[in-house]
Design an enzyme around this catalytic site. Structure first.
Site, PDB file in Angstrom:
ATOM      1  N   ASP A 335      -1.770   8.390   0.693  1.00  0.00           N
ATOM      2  CA  ASP A 335      -1.401   7.380  -0.298  1.00  0.00           C
ATOM      3  C   ASP A 335      -2.694   6.720  -0.807  1.00  0.00           C
ATOM      4  O   ASP A 335      -3.601   7.411  -1.250  1.00  0.00           O
ATOM      5  CB  ASP A 335      -0.413   6.395   0.343  1.00  0.00           C
ATOM      6  CG  ASP A 335       0.193   5.410  -0.648  1.00  0.00           C
ATOM      7  OD1 ASP A 335       1.064   5.828  -1.436  1.00  0.00           O
ATOM      8  OD2 ASP A 335      -0.217   4.244  -0.631  1.00  0.00           O
ATOM      9  N   TYR A 467      -3.594  -2.652  -5.696  1.00  0.00           N
ATOM     10  CA  TYR A 467      -2.984  -2.239  -6.966  1.00  0.00           C
ATOM     11  C   TYR A 467      -3.528  -3.020  -8.160  1.00  0.00           C
ATOM     12  O   TYR A 467      -3.237  -2.680  -9.306  1.00  0.00           O
ATOM     13  CB  TYR A 467      -1.467  -2.458  -6.911  1.00  0.00           C
ATOM     14  CG  TYR A 467      -0.729  -1.484  -6.013  1.00  0.00           C
ATOM     15  CD1 TYR A 467      -0.260  -0.271  -6.500  1.00  0.00           C
ATOM     16  CD2 TYR A 467      -0.480  -1.793  -4.675  1.00  0.00           C
ATOM     17  CE1 TYR A 467       0.437   0.611  -5.689  1.00  0.00           C
ATOM     18  CE2 TYR A 467       0.207  -0.915  -3.849  1.00  0.00           C
ATOM     19  CZ  TYR A 467       0.655   0.287  -4.357  1.00  0.00           C
ATOM     20  OH  TYR A 467       1.333   1.158  -3.550  1.00  0.00           O
ATOM     21  N   HIS A 525       7.538  11.013   1.363  1.00  0.00           N
ATOM     22  CA  HIS A 525       6.250  10.338   1.217  1.00  0.00           C
ATOM     23  C   HIS A 525       5.566  10.038   2.546  1.00  0.00           C
ATOM     24  O   HIS A 525       4.338  10.056   2.626  1.00  0.00           O
ATOM     25  CB  HIS A 525       6.446   9.019   0.444  1.00  0.00           C
ATOM     26  CG  HIS A 525       5.179   8.288   0.191  1.00  0.00           C
ATOM     27  ND1 HIS A 525       4.215   8.752  -0.682  1.00  0.00           N
ATOM     28  CD2 HIS A 525       4.678   7.131   0.722  1.00  0.00           C
ATOM     29  CE1 HIS A 525       3.195   7.902  -0.701  1.00  0.00           C
ATOM     30  NE2 HIS A 525       3.452   6.914   0.144  1.00  0.00           N
TER      31      HIS A 525
END
Length: 556
Positions: A335, A467, A525
């Site tokens: 990730d 982010y 994921h």
């Protein structure tokens, strides 16, 4: 009294093939009578060299010439001729080195310990000073963390089947005989324990022994599905805290020796997400450093957004290596950790021995199209736009941490609780998800509580700040435009990841021409948790071929 302790022999129970079995095969290979080596080793009884070896009165290297003399005498009495290449050191060393962990038996011991049993290894062992002593050290090193006690005969000056050793075991366990079950592959070693009142199981084959152990304990031990790799226990790990700069430190757990491997997790996770990989990679011969990435767990979590730009994070990773005296490491990321390791390979290739990413593809920056434009154009990334406003997502995700992590960590074969599209329109990521989500098959309640405790310390501000550097990261990434990654590299895709879909990686060979690949079917994921066996196999095979230190060529 009910059973509450389980004692396991090492050789022939937790480790296979047994030395005794290996000796029988050696006898056949050397055309020696069956039982010859065992008979020779028993010469002298309780006062003989082998008994003294097991009690730690002499070392293995001291024992070898005494055993060879015993073999010669037995051969003379039996009228047989020993082969010219006969070597006790080689025979016993090879037999001991061939032993590997009996994983079904270890899984049973772990299951019993999880149910509250005290577990113990009781083994007749020797002080190994031979050239092959590393194999015994590795075996004990791998097994001992999973047991409450390890009792080796050579450390306590008594050996099986001396009745005193069983009383020593009971004292160590603080248990009465009726509370203990003992497993051994030699009947003579079981009799004194049985005479004391212990339950005993003679181990000839693993499955029948586990069936019997399951019966006497009432604990489910026979695996109907393939057993998961052994995970690490946070309380048993060595925790390292590395100062990076004033006010910032990075925390990691460390296990193993060999080439350094840095494991870099993603959002919203922890070093603990690698719990199934850490022991496996360490056992494969690597020094594993599983990090709490900046903003997470016991690493520092400064509030400033700019502290989490990819440029700063990579610079701090270099400092991390410098402070530990590691010139070069393998970097494996998942990730956001995958994004970081690709950037390490792009901007600091001299510090990267090899690079691997799980799920996250390498996508070079496009100077003509900003990353934010790409995010806005793809509905599946709407959650990232929701994450941009400081404080908003923090409030939602921190409100009920158990609900948050149970909603995130879902298996690909179950119903997904999170919908990453149209998050802003719905008013949140967890909107319309259950208030009390069920537990997914890929985590336990204890696992969830570990994440809860970690995020109670650090919160979501730091993790979400990863982010919030989209434009900054894009501008930095543009400095690497035109570069290729030519160091050893691996990309592992997961078939059912709905966000980082395998198709996103299809052009990676344009920039990483020597890229190796792994693909895991029926995996979503959370690759490290959902398919740990498959992932470990891929990583270890790649590490063995691409990440071992190159041989040093003498310049003399």
């Amino acid at each position: 009294m009910a059973l509450r302790a389980a004692v396991f022999d090492l050789d022939g129970v937790l480790a296979l093939p047994s030395v005794v079995g290996a000796l029988r095969r050696t006898e056949a290979e050397l055309a020696l009578p069956r039982g010859f080596l065992n008979e020779a080793s028993q010469t002298g009884g309780p006062d003989g060299s082998s008994a003294r070896l097991m009690r730690g009165e002499i070392t293995f290297s001291q024992w070898v010439p005494l055993m060879e003399e015993g073999c010669r005498k037995c051969a003379e009495v039996s009228g047989i001729c020993l082969p010219e290449n006969f070597s006790v050191s080689q025979i016993f060393g090879r037999a001991a080195a061939a032993r590997k962990i009996n994983h079904p038996m270890l899984q049973a011991a772990l299951a019993l310990r999880k149910k509250g049993y005290t577990t113990c290894i009781l083994t007749n062992n020797w002080l190994d000073d031979s050239s092959q002593r590393g194999s015994l050290a590795q075996l004990v090193c791998q097994l001992s963390p999973h047991f409450n006690f390890v009792i080796e005969s050579c450390r306590i000056s008594m050996a099986k089947p001396d009745p005193q050793i069983y009383k020593f075991v009971l004292d160590t366990l603080k248990a009465s005989p009726s509370e203990v079950v003992f497993l051994d592959d030699i009947g003579a070693n079981l009799k004194p324990a049985r005479d004391l009142g212990m339950a005993t199981i003679l181990v000839r084959d693993t499955d029948p022994a586990l069936t019997e152990l399951q019966k006497v304990t009432g604990v489910q031990l026979l695996q109907t599905a393939a057993a998961l790799p052994v995970p690490c226990n946070p309380s048993d790990m060595s925790h390292v805290y590395v100062p990076i700069k004033p006010g910032v430190r990075l925390h990691c757990v460390e296990l193993g020796s060999g080439p350094a491997v840095c494991l870099c997790h993603g959002f919203p996770e922890s070093w603990f997400s690698w719990r199934y990989q850490i022991p496996a990679l360490a056992q494969a011969g690597f020094r594993v450093l599983a990090l709490d990435m900046k903003g997470y767990g016991e690493s520092s979590s400064p509030p400033e957004i700019e502290e989490y730009s990819m440029e700063v994070l990579c610079q701090e990773m270099v400092t991390f290596l410098d402070k530990l005296g590691i010139p070069q490491a393998v970097f494996i990321g998942h990730d956001w950790g995958g994004m970081l390791v690709w950037n390490m390979a792009l901007f600091y290739p001299e510090r990267v021995r090899a690079v691997a990413s799980l799920n996250t593809p390498f996508v070079p920056a496009n100077p003509n199209v900003s990353t934010m434009e790409k995010i806005k154009a793809n509905p599946v990334f709407d959650y990232q736009l929701y994450f941009q406003e400081p404080g908003v997502a923090e409030a939602e995700l921190e409100q009920n941490l158990s609900r948050t992590f149970k909603s995130f960590f879902r298996a690909s074969d179950g119903k997904p609780f999170l919908n990453v599209g149209r998050v802003r329109e719905r008013g949140g990521l967890l909107v319309k998800t259950p208030e009390e989500p069920s537990l997914s098959s890929i985590v336990t309640e204890e696992d969830i509580q570990f994440y809860v405790q970690q995020f109670q310390k650090s919160g979501f501000r730091g993790p979400l700040n990863w982010y919030r550097n989209v434009e900054t990261n894009w501008r930095w990434g543009c400095k690497g435009v035109g570069r290729k990654i030519l160091i050893p590299a691996l990309m592992v895709t997961a078939e059912k990841d709905k966000v980082l879909v395998p198709e996103m990686s299809k052009h990676m060979e344009d920039w990483i021409p020597y890229l190796k690949r792994g693909h895991i079917k029926d995996c979503g994921h959370w690759t490290q948790m959902e398919k740990p066996t498959e992932l470990n196999q891929i990583l270890i095979e790649w590490l063995e071929t691409d990440a071992r230190d190159p041989p040093v060529v003498s310049k003399l």
